[in-house]
Structure formats: C-alpha cells, structure tokens
Design an enzyme around this catalytic site. Structure first.
Site, PDB file in Angstrom:
ATOM      1  N   CYS A 139       0.818  -1.221   0.000  1.00 46.60           N
ATOM      2  CA  CYS A 139       0.000   0.000   0.000  1.00 46.60           C
ATOM      3  C   CYS A 139       0.845   1.261   0.000  1.00 46.60           C
ATOM      4  CB  CYS A 139      -0.871   0.024   1.248  1.00 46.60           C
ATOM      5  SG  CYS A 139      -1.839  -1.452   1.469  1.00 46.60           S
ATOM      6  N   TRP A 188      -3.016  -2.575  -1.562  1.00 47.93           N
ATOM      7  CA  TRP A 188      -2.614  -3.911  -2.009  1.00 47.93           C
ATOM      8  C   TRP A 188      -3.312  -4.839  -1.022  1.00 47.93           C
ATOM      9  CZ3 TRP A 188       1.007  -6.043  -5.591  1.00 47.93           C
ATOM     10  CH2 TRP A 188       1.402  -7.352  -5.333  1.00 47.93           C
ATOM     11  N   HIS A 237      29.650 -38.172  -8.344  1.00 45.34           N
ATOM     12  CA  HIS A 237      29.178 -38.925  -9.516  1.00 45.34           C
ATOM     13  C   HIS A 237      29.359 -38.147 -10.817  1.00 45.34           C
ATOM     14  CE1 HIS A 237      27.585 -42.071  -6.974  1.00 45.34           C
ATOM     15  NE2 HIS A 237      27.041 -41.136  -6.215  1.00 45.34           N
ATOM     16  N   ASN A 293      -1.224   0.741   6.012  1.00 45.94           N
ATOM     17  CA  ASN A 293      -0.409  -0.247   5.300  1.00 45.94           C
ATOM     18  C   ASN A 293       0.038  -1.260   6.350  1.00 45.94           C
ATOM     19  OD1 ASN A 293       1.411  -1.678   3.767  1.00 45.94           O
ATOM     20  ND2 ASN A 293       2.945  -0.048   3.690  1.00 45.94           N
ATOM     21  N   GLY A 294      -0.187  -2.539   6.110  1.00 46.86           N
ATOM     22  CA  GLY A 294       0.224  -3.554   7.090  1.00 46.86           C
ATOM     23  C   GLY A 294      -0.948  -4.442   7.473  1.00 46.86           C
ATOM     24  N   GLU A 347      21.780 -15.736 -13.933  1.00 42.15           N
ATOM     25  CA  GLU A 347      20.878 -14.805 -14.623  1.00 42.15           C
ATOM     26  C   GLU A 347      21.328 -13.350 -14.532  1.00 42.15           C
ATOM     27  OE1 GLU A 347      17.128 -14.952 -11.421  1.00 42.15           O
ATOM     28  OE2 GLU A 347      16.730 -14.824 -13.544  1.00 42.15           O
ATOM     29  N   GLU A 383      19.079 -22.533  -6.453  1.00 40.83           N
ATOM     30  CA  GLU A 383      18.653 -21.128  -6.526  1.00 40.83           C
ATOM     31  C   GLU A 383      19.866 -20.190  -6.572  1.00 40.83           C
ATOM     32  OE1 GLU A 383      16.108 -19.581  -7.256  1.00 40.83           O
ATOM     33  OE2 GLU A 383      16.303 -17.595  -6.381  1.00 40.83           O
ATOM     34  N   LYS A 433      10.411 -10.373 -16.666  1.00 38.15           N
ATOM     35  CA  LYS A 433       9.947 -10.594 -15.288  1.00 38.15           C
ATOM     36  C   LYS A 433       8.887 -11.684 -15.251  1.00 38.15           C
ATOM     37  CE  LYS A 433       9.667 -10.003 -10.912  1.00 38.15           C
ATOM     38  NZ  LYS A 433      10.735 -10.719 -10.176  1.00 38.15           N
ATOM     39  N   LYS A 491      20.559 -17.619  -9.619  1.00 35.45           N
ATOM     40  CA  LYS A 491      20.701 -16.168  -9.397  1.00 35.45           C
ATOM     41  C   LYS A 491      21.991 -15.669 -10.012  1.00 35.45           C
ATOM     42  CE  LYS A 491      17.762 -15.274  -8.448  1.00 35.45           C
ATOM     43  NZ  LYS A 491      16.374 -15.508  -8.251  1.00 35.45           N
ATOM     44  N   ARG A 548       4.732   0.742  -6.206  1.00 33.96           N
ATOM     45  CA  ARG A 548       4.617  -0.220  -5.105  1.00 33.96           C
ATOM     46  C   ARG A 548       3.565  -1.297  -5.404  1.00 33.96           C
ATOM     47  NH1 ARG A 548       6.634   2.417  -0.284  1.00 33.96           N
ATOM     48  NH2 ARG A 548       5.366   1.097   1.043  1.00 33.96           N
TER      49      ARG A 548
HETATM   50  O1  M6R Z   1       6.178 -15.393 -11.735  1.00 33.06           O
HETATM   51  P1  M6R Z   1       6.707 -16.791 -11.549  1.00 33.06           P
HETATM   52  O2  M6R Z   1       7.114 -17.086 -10.150  1.00 33.06           O
HETATM   53  O3  M6R Z   1       5.787 -17.831 -12.095  1.00 33.06           O
HETATM   54  O4  M6R Z   1       8.023 -16.826 -12.441  1.00 33.06           O
HETATM   55  C1  M6R Z   1       8.751 -18.009 -12.622  1.00 33.06           C
HETATM   56  C2  M6R Z   1      10.108 -17.754 -13.213  1.00 33.06           C
HETATM   57  O5  M6R Z   1      10.001 -17.191 -14.495  1.00 33.06           O
HETATM   58  C3  M6R Z   1      10.955 -16.836 -12.328  1.00 33.06           C
HETATM   59  O6  M6R Z   1      11.064 -17.338 -11.040  1.00 33.06           O
HETATM   60  C4  M6R Z   1      12.381 -16.660 -12.901  1.00 33.06           C
HETATM   61  O7  M6R Z   1      13.067 -17.867 -12.839  1.00 33.06           O
HETATM   62  C5  M6R Z   1      13.118 -15.547 -12.152  1.00 33.06           C
HETATM   63  N1  M6R Z   1      13.736 -14.662 -13.072  1.00 33.06           N
HETATM   64  C6  M6R Z   1      14.171 -16.045 -11.237  1.00 33.06           C
HETATM   65  O8  M6R Z   1      14.902 -15.030 -10.641  1.00 33.06           O
END
Ligand code: M6R
Length: 611
Positions: free
Chosen positions: A2, A74, A507, A100-101, A491, A484, A606, A488, A27
């Site tokens: 919010c 939100w 292995h 907000n909260g 990417e 993960e 995104k 990160k 936001r």
């Molecule tokens: O919106 P979603 O969580 O469904 O998105 C899934 C992936 O596209 C997303 O997590 C992507 O791997 C990110 N860029 C990772 O940082």
C-alpha cells in the site's frame, strides 16, 4: 504494498494527493481512494483498479480543501474491490483511517466493537481502528488521546494515518513496521510511505521509527515514542532524484528487494499464525480435516525460482503430510500426462500468477479433476482466478527480474502450509507453537545477517568475480538453495553456475574441480551436516576454493573453508530462508563488479507469459 500520502497546508489538496499516489504506483495496488476535509465534513472517494478510475470519478465532482489523505491498496484482508478500498471510516464518518500492514488482533476487537453497537461496512482489518478511536471519543476523549488509546490496543504491523473531521488540520501518523516519513515544508507538511511523493514539496524529511507516532499540522510536527514521551529529531536533507527515491536510495531494485525480506516475510506470516492457540488460519484457503484426509498425493507445479521454492515445499509438506509429493516444471507437467484425479491436490507456485507454463500445468490438473490451490504474490492474477484456494505471499511488487523476496515469502507460505497440514492431521499443538515462535524471529535473523555479512560478501564478490564457473552444493532442505544460488548468479552476472546435491558431486561434477573453481556450499547444522563436511573435504582435496555458508561460530567449517559466510542458527525447515540470502548478495555484488544490467538482465522477462 500500500501507498500512503497525507497533506495539510495551503494548496489545493486533490492534485497533491493524486500526484503523490502516482509517485507511489510502483509499489503496486489494486484500488485507490482519497479523503478530503472540508469544514467538519470528510469526503471520501474510492475506486477499484487503477488510479485513472479514481481520477474519472473525481472529474465528475467538485472536491475542495487543503487538508486530506490518499491511499493505494494492495489487498490483504478482503477482496480488492471499491468497498474495501481505503480510506475507512467510523460510524460518524468523521474519523478516517488509511493503513499499510496487518492488524493481527482485528477479529476480537471487531467483535467487541460490534457488541458495543458499531456498524462495520468492510471486510478489512483497518476499519477496526476508526471504530476504536470513535469508541474512546464517545466518552469525551480528545482525538489525539483516542488515537493513543487505539494504538495501545492494536497488535500487528502498521503504518497508519488518521484524520478527524472535527479536528481539521491535524494528521496523526503512527508506525510499527512498514515505513512512514514526514516531509517538512513551508507552511505545509506531508506524510507518506516513502520520500518519492514528497520531493515535489520538500527535501527535509523525518523518518518515523517503530513504535513512534507524529501529530502533524500545517505549522508543526510533534513526535512521540510508544510511551507517549516527546521525541526530538532533526529532519534529514534528502538529495535523491525521483528514480533513486523509488529505490529508497538503493542502487538497484534487486538490492532494495533483498533488504525488504524481513518485512516481506513478516507480512506473509502475520495474521496467519496464532501462537497462543497454535492455530494456522488462511483467509483464502479453508480445508477441513475430512477434506484433507481424502488427498492421496500432492503435485506442485512451478517454474524457475518458484520451482526451487516448490522443492523446499516438498521437503516440508512430505514430512507433515506423509503422502507422496511430486514437484514438476510447468513446461514438463503439461505434456507428461500426469496421474491426477479428485484425490490429488495440485499447488501452483508463481510470483506473478501469469507464467504461461505454470498456468498450463494448473489447467491440465484442474481439467483432470484435481483440487487446485495457488501460492501467489499477485491478487487477481490468472493463477488465483482459476484456483479453489490461494495463499498470498505478501511480498509486495517485485520489480527486479531476479526473484528474491518473492522466493523467501514462498518459503514462508510453504512453512505455514506444512503447519496447517499438521493441524488438519490433529498433531500436538505444542510442536506448532515452537515452530511458530521460530518463524516469528526469522525477520530479525535476516536483519542480523544483512547487517553482519553484507560488507564481507561484497569483498568476497570482488575476490571471485573473475571466475568463469561456479559450483553450488547443498543437501536436504538446502539442496534447492544450491540450485537457486546458481540460478541467481547466472541470470544476473552471466557466469556459468551449476547447483548440485553435495552427495551427488562424486558422480560427475567432481571432475570439474581444480584451483580455479569456486564452490559455494551450504553446511548448516542438519542431520546430514557431517555428510556435507565429508563432501567438502573431497572438494578441498582437489584444490577447489570453498566458500561455505555455515552456522555462526562453526569452527570446524572455518578450519576447512577458504572463506565462510556465517548465518544465524534456526530450525532445519526454516534454514533455506536464511541460507539463500548470502547467495542473493553474492550474485548481486559479482554482477555489480562485472558491470551487468542487474535489474534487467539480458534476454530475461519478469513474467514469462508465452510458452
Ligand atoms: O512469476 P513466476 O514465479 O511464475 O516466475 C517463474 C520464473 O520465471 C521466475 O522465477 C524466474 O526464474 C526468475 N527470473 C528467477 O529469478
């Protein structure tokens, strides 16, 4: 989350409020509203959806005044519709609140106020604050004192801004969790959720601290602490430009979002776990023990980072549910003809709620008769609309393409869901109380980790930023964190990285190890800690460079590793929420060092809404 703006001064308030709300749009929100005081009356105008809807409504009215407040919502409690949009009012319509909260104890307070004759008009937790103030004012209390009394009765996390038509020219702003700032102008003062909407009027800003409240009028700002003692604080001069203001001074959204994780995690569990009773409560997901007992299997469908959260979810849920759980990529699930029927629970995990592959997998499951629930961050998204139940992750909008706070809030949601399953299965309440306590302290532990390790991780990033490949290792609940961490890094820095279960290293990937290969390993205390240490010894024997994420004070790891990153101790199921944070920071600072476009990495979107 919010957005809040409040103004008292000499300007025409409607453009100030709308202009301010526009600066807060980043936001994220699903409805908006303003309140303008004119004489003793308070006009409230609200609209579902975008600000343009509110503007169209306002265009048909003549609203005048120099004192008022505005809000973008939100949704957390209650649907994202006009009726639940802020501002909210008491029975007289004069006490008006934006928030907000989450007010955690709104339900018992609401019941008490209803018994005293108060009429509630919305499904929100916020409305209770207006009625509480009204109730105290009924017995002759001044507005400020009634607000003080209300603040002492409410529990939870809030940034609250309150006005009273009978007290024109006074804004009260209170903070306990979400941010609130005050802009000091000439013959005018403002309050807001962050500095972005204030910069058009002033650069002199006071930041409220937790537990504090401010009484603001056109000429004066008085600050008080939680014991009602006056607080003196000089304004700070803010030199940020508008873009920096949206990032709250951080260089990138990704870094801002990493730092938002204590708040985001807290907002995801707040109002859902009740330590006293040991109960978990999800307002958009209700299952009875009988409904739960009919499930024979659980499938979790997701992509990317959400898929890694799903792997942690499998670990937690399988332990709680004792039924088979499978985790699939959306893109695989939809084409592999999975065995699904009405005894299958399918959980779609998606930050955006719009990822085409995940949605297709969920559709496939629904068509085959599965019960469908979503763990999702975006209200009203495709995943939430098609699901029978939803657990919203209250991360707030995530703007950086690399997912950070969305991930840790998904882990939080899975943790709560695993406690919920234990509750449905009738497991002892005492175990859940302890588990909830450990959850409640996690935000402090993330804060501590950021404070003690960030600079150190930045130095490590410089040391290792020229490496061509990285290997990430973890076991058990921390294996998905190895995946993960590798994702990160690749990417945003474009360095090749692989995540592996530590026990699987021998292995194959062991062939890669030499003095040029940095290995990021997670070796926190779990039942397989000794096994991980053995795996690390194997890597060390081949000259691999070991960067180990371990529990604070682990001397054995210090003796073995080239570099350590210490994280606070927590129970095993919660460890991923902490162990992932150093991997996010390492990726961020390596990418920064290499001059990469961190918030918009090449070739990435995104939300991937195509197959
Ligand atoms: O919106 P979603 O969580 O469904 O998105 C899934 C992936 O596209 C997303 O997590 C992507 O791997 C990110 N860029 C990772 O940082």
């Amino acid at each position: 989350m919010c957005g809040i703006i409040g103004y008292v001064g000499t300007r025409d308030v409607v453009p100030v409020l709308i202009g301010g709300l526009k600066k807060l749009e980043y936001r994220g929100y699903d409805s908006a509203g303003i309140a303008v005081v004119n004489g003793e009356g308070v006009e409230v105008v609200r609209a579902e959806g975008k600000l343009s809807n509110l503007e169209s409504k306002l265009g048909e009215m003549e609203l005048e005044g120099t004192f008022g407040m505005g809000h973008t919502r939100w949704a957390t409690h209650g649907k994202p519709n006009e009726n639940n949009a802020h501002p909210h009012r008491d029975c007289t319509g004069r006490v008006v609140v934006i928030h907000n909260g989450i007010i955690e104890n709104f339900l018992p307070l609401k019941q008490k106020l209803q018994a005293a004759g108060h009429q509630f008009k919305t499904e929100t937790d916020t409305e209770v604050v207006a009625h509480l103030i009204e109730e105290t004012m009924k017995s002759g209390a001044r507005f400020v004192d009634a607000v003080r009394s209300a603040l002492k009765q409410i529990e939870g996390h809030y940034a609250l801004v309150i006005i009273n038509g009978k007290d024109p020219g006074t804004i009260i702003a209170a903070k306990h969790g979400p941010p609130l700032v005050i802009g000091i102008g000439e013959n005018e003062n403002l309050v807001a959720s962050d500095v972005a909407p204030l910069l058009a009027y002033t650069r002199n800003i006071i930041y409220l601290e937790d537990g504090e409240y401010a009484v603001v009028d056109q000429k004066r700002v008085q600050l008080f602490d939680e014991h009602d003692n006056a607080v003196r604080r000089e304004p700070k001069k803010i030199l940020w430009d508008a873009v920096m203001a949206e990032k709250e001074g951080y260089r990138h959204y990704m870094l801002k979002e990493i730092h938002e994780q204590p708040r985001a995690v807290r907002d995801t569990f707040t109002g859902r776990m009740f330590e006293e009773s040991g109960d978990i409560y999800f307002n958009e997901l209700e299952l009875t023990p009988a409904q739960w007992s009919k499930f024979r299997r659980v499938h979790i469908v997701a992509c990317g980072t959400s898929w890694h959260a799903a792997l942690v979810g499998k670990f937690l849920l399988e332990e709680a549910a004792r039924i088979p759980i499978e985790v699939d990529y959306g893109s695989e699930y939809r084409y592999r003809n999975p065995i699904v029927d009405e005894e299958t629970l399918v959980i779609g995990v998606t930050q955006s709620g719009e990822t085409a592959d995940t949605i297709a997998g969920m559709q496939e499951a629904k068509a085959k008769g599965a019960q469908l629930i979503a763990i999702c961050n975006v209200i009203g998204s495709a995943a939430t609309r098609m699901s029978q139940g939803v657990i919203y992750t209250n991360a707030g909008p995530e703007i950086g393409v690399a997912s950070t706070k969305a991930f840790t809030t998904q882990l939080t949601a899975f943790y709560l869901l695993s406690l919920y399953v234990r509750q449905l299965r009738g497991e002892p309440v005492d175990d859940r109380r302890y588990a909830m306590h450990e959850m409640r302290v996690i935000p402090h532990k993330i804060e501590h980790l950021l404070k003690t390790q960030e600079k150190h991780i930045e130095r490590l990033a410089h040391k290792y930023s020229t490496a061509q490949d990285f290997l990430f290792l973890g076991r058990g609940v921390n294996y998905p964190i190895a995946l993960e961490g590798a994702l990160k890094l690749k990417e945003i820095s474009y360095i090749h990285a692989e995540g592996y279960p530590a026990g699987e290293m021998k292995h194959g990937p062991i062939a890669l190890i030499d003095e040029n290969l940095p290995i990021v390993a997670i070796a926190t205390h779990t039942p397989v800690y000794d096994k991980v240490v053995s795996n690390l010894q194997e890597a060390k024997a081949r000259d691999g460079k070991l960067i180990v994420i371990c529990d604070e004070g682990d001397q054995a790891i210090r003796n073995l590793a080239d570099d350590v990153i210490e994280i606070p101790w927590t129970v095993e199921p919660l460890q991923p929420i902490l162990s992932v944070v150093p991997t996010q920071l390492l990726a961020y600072y390596i990418a920064l060092r290499r001059g990469a476009d961190i918030d918009q990495p090449r070739n990435l979107a995104k939300s991937v809404t195509v197959e």
